[in-house]
Write a protein that holds these residues in place. Sequence first.
Motif, short mmCIF file in Angstrom:
data_model
loop_
_atom_site.label_atom_id
_atom_site.label_comp_id
_atom_site.label_asym_id
_atom_site.label_seq_id
_atom_site.Cartn_x
_atom_site.Cartn_y
_atom_site.Cartn_z
N ILE A 275 0.93 -1.23 -0.15
CA ILE A 275 -0.05 0.01 -0.13
C ILE A 275 0.84 1.08 0.06
O ILE A 275 2.16 1.24 0.59
CB ILE A 275 -0.90 -0.16 1.14
CG1 ILE A 275 -1.84 -1.25 1.04
CG2 ILE A 275 -1.70 1.14 1.41
CD1 ILE A 275 -2.66 -1.81 2.43
N TYR A 277 0.73 5.86 -0.58
CA TYR A 277 -0.18 7.02 -0.52
C TYR A 277 0.42 7.84 -1.72
O TYR A 277 1.39 8.39 -1.85
CB TYR A 277 0.12 7.75 0.71
CG TYR A 277 -0.77 8.83 0.92
CD1 TYR A 277 -2.22 9.01 0.87
CD2 TYR A 277 -0.36 10.32 0.78
CE1 TYR A 277 -2.94 10.04 0.74
CE2 TYR A 277 -1.29 11.49 0.78
CZ TYR A 277 -2.61 11.26 0.79
OH TYR A 277 -3.27 12.44 1.08
N GLU A 281 -4.66 11.42 -4.60
CA GLU A 281 -5.53 10.29 -5.29
C GLU A 281 -5.98 9.41 -4.00
O GLU A 281 -6.90 8.66 -4.13
CB GLU A 281 -4.64 9.67 -6.29
CG GLU A 281 -4.53 10.12 -7.51
CD GLU A 281 -3.70 9.23 -8.34
OE1 GLU A 281 -3.92 8.08 -8.66
OE2 GLU A 281 -3.00 9.82 -9.23
N LYS A 284 -3.28 3.80 -2.29
CA LYS A 284 -3.28 3.02 -3.67
C LYS A 284 -2.46 1.67 -3.08
O LYS A 284 -1.76 1.64 -2.35
CB LYS A 284 -2.76 3.82 -4.54
CG LYS A 284 -3.28 4.95 -5.10
CD LYS A 284 -4.21 4.71 -6.26
CE LYS A 284 -5.04 5.85 -6.50
NZ LYS A 284 -6.40 5.64 -7.27
N HIS A 285 -2.59 0.73 -4.21
CA HIS A 285 -1.77 -0.33 -4.24
C HIS A 285 -0.57 -0.51 -5.18
O HIS A 285 -0.77 0.21 -6.23
CB HIS A 285 -2.44 -1.59 -4.14
CG HIS A 285 -3.80 -1.78 -3.33
ND1 HIS A 285 -4.87 -1.36 -3.27
CD2 HIS A 285 -3.66 -2.51 -2.12
CE1 HIS A 285 -5.39 -1.52 -2.16
NE2 HIS A 285 -4.74 -2.52 -1.41
N ASN A 288 -1.57 -5.57 -8.09
CA ASN A 288 -2.96 -5.75 -8.25
C ASN A 288 -2.97 -7.19 -8.34
O ASN A 288 -3.90 -7.54 -9.11
CB ASN A 288 -3.59 -5.02 -9.13
CG ASN A 288 -5.24 -5.13 -9.08
OD1 ASN A 288 -5.81 -5.46 -7.89
ND2 ASN A 288 -6.09 -5.07 -10.17
N GLY A 300 -10.46 -0.67 -4.91
CA GLY A 300 -10.45 0.65 -5.49
C GLY A 300 -9.45 0.49 -6.73
O GLY A 300 -9.49 1.14 -7.63
N GLU A 301 -8.82 -0.75 -6.94
CA GLU A 301 -8.02 -1.30 -8.15
C GLU A 301 -8.82 -1.84 -8.99
O GLU A 301 -10.10 -2.30 -8.56
CB GLU A 301 -7.06 -2.21 -7.51
CG GLU A 301 -6.07 -1.93 -6.19
CD GLU A 301 -5.12 -0.45 -6.99
OE1 GLU A 301 -4.89 -0.27 -8.09
OE2 GLU A 301 -4.68 0.39 -6.02
N LYS A 385 -10.52 9.94 -1.58
CA LYS A 385 -9.17 10.61 -1.87
C LYS A 385 -8.74 11.35 -0.81
O LYS A 385 -7.42 11.55 -0.70
CB LYS A 385 -9.53 11.54 -3.19
CG LYS A 385 -9.72 11.10 -4.55
CD LYS A 385 -9.79 12.30 -5.39
CE LYS A 385 -10.09 11.72 -6.90
NZ LYS A 385 -10.63 12.79 -7.66
#
Length: 387
Positions: A275, A277, A281, A284-285, A288, A300-301, A385
């Motif tokens: 993970i 940042y 946005e 995020k990862h 995936n 979210g992916e 976000k």
Amino acid sequence: MRYLTAGESHGQVLTAIIEGIPANLPLTAEFINHELARRQMGYGRGGRMSIEKDQVEILSGVRNGLTLGSPITLQIRNRDWVNWQKVMDPAPGADMATKKITRPRPGHADLPGSIKYHQGDMRNILERSSARETAARVAAGAVAKALLREAGIKVFGHVTAIGKIKVKESFPETEYEHLISQVEKSPVRCWDEKISHQMMLGIDEAKAAGDSLGGIFEIIITGVPVGLGSHVHWDRKLDGRLAFALMSIQGIKGVEIGIGFLASSLPGSKVHDEITYVAGEGLKHLSNRGGGIEGGMSNGEPIVLRAAMKPIPTLMKPLSTVDIIDKKPVLAQVERSDVCAVPAACIVGEAVVAWETALALLEKFGGDTLEELVERVEVYREKVKRV
Ligand code: EPS
């Protein structure tokens, strides 16, 4: 939101009744017909596809190109009906002899269906177990796609294997648009032109041998907000629901999410997506491999699913079976059929996955009108976000 489908393969019509679509969604027959045509394409289909040209009639729930919030009735006429009128006549006196089936095809619904429903003629099972029914599901899925599109969510699929011929199946998000344009040009929905050609040769070979071929397709869903589905209860888990939707397609024998079965053979450090940042946005990862779902919720992916389809059970060089009348060994019934329907199943996969995603979207955000739904999704996306 729910829907029912009705209709026999060689009956008059296929129907879908959809309830719970918000009002004011732009919806046209052209949009649904485009999806129906995509399902009808694909190398390896049999003679039936040259008879049918699936066209939807919207019989209720839409006015002036916009949904009303009332139940939507979609109808697709079977062009082949004219050739089956006597056989499929609902009135007493139908021709019950000409197309009778008593030699069950191994791998088909024929045998268990005829025992369960106590039918001496397996046509009474075939007519509904046939993948013709998926035309109605694609029509319903098109409505779901129209709804998802308004919320910035896209669903698309491509074929990654036909028989033993396989193609690469993992792509970065940045390549998706290119992938889609390549796939739409291929008669087997495969992005790689060379492999497409090999797949078609494989289908030709199977056909010449009186055999059939299965394969694998992958479905990708982009733009899914975090938090569709839930960890709190088994029947709310998005992965379980999507897997059920895919598994319910005729001929599907396996479903994977993300790297799927491969995850079982790798250590945790090579499986889980780290993970990070990204300012502006949110969280995020870095990869995936989980296929966009953690704990039964979208993360979210992009959601990445694969389904494996078995070869079609109707073989021109039939397997051995038993005639249910005299119990003597015979060869299974030979019916007009497809050699390979994986490219078509891929479009059905898009449809059923779109439906389930739209359902999960409406469960989270609700709304009687499209405007309400979209506004809620947008507000939530902005909030996420800033997490
Ligand atoms: C099917 C057998 C074939 C396929 C059919 C599915 O139909 P028929 O028995 O009329 O030749 O073409 O698929 C469709 C009609 C369709 O629209 O996809 C079967 O037994 O499942």
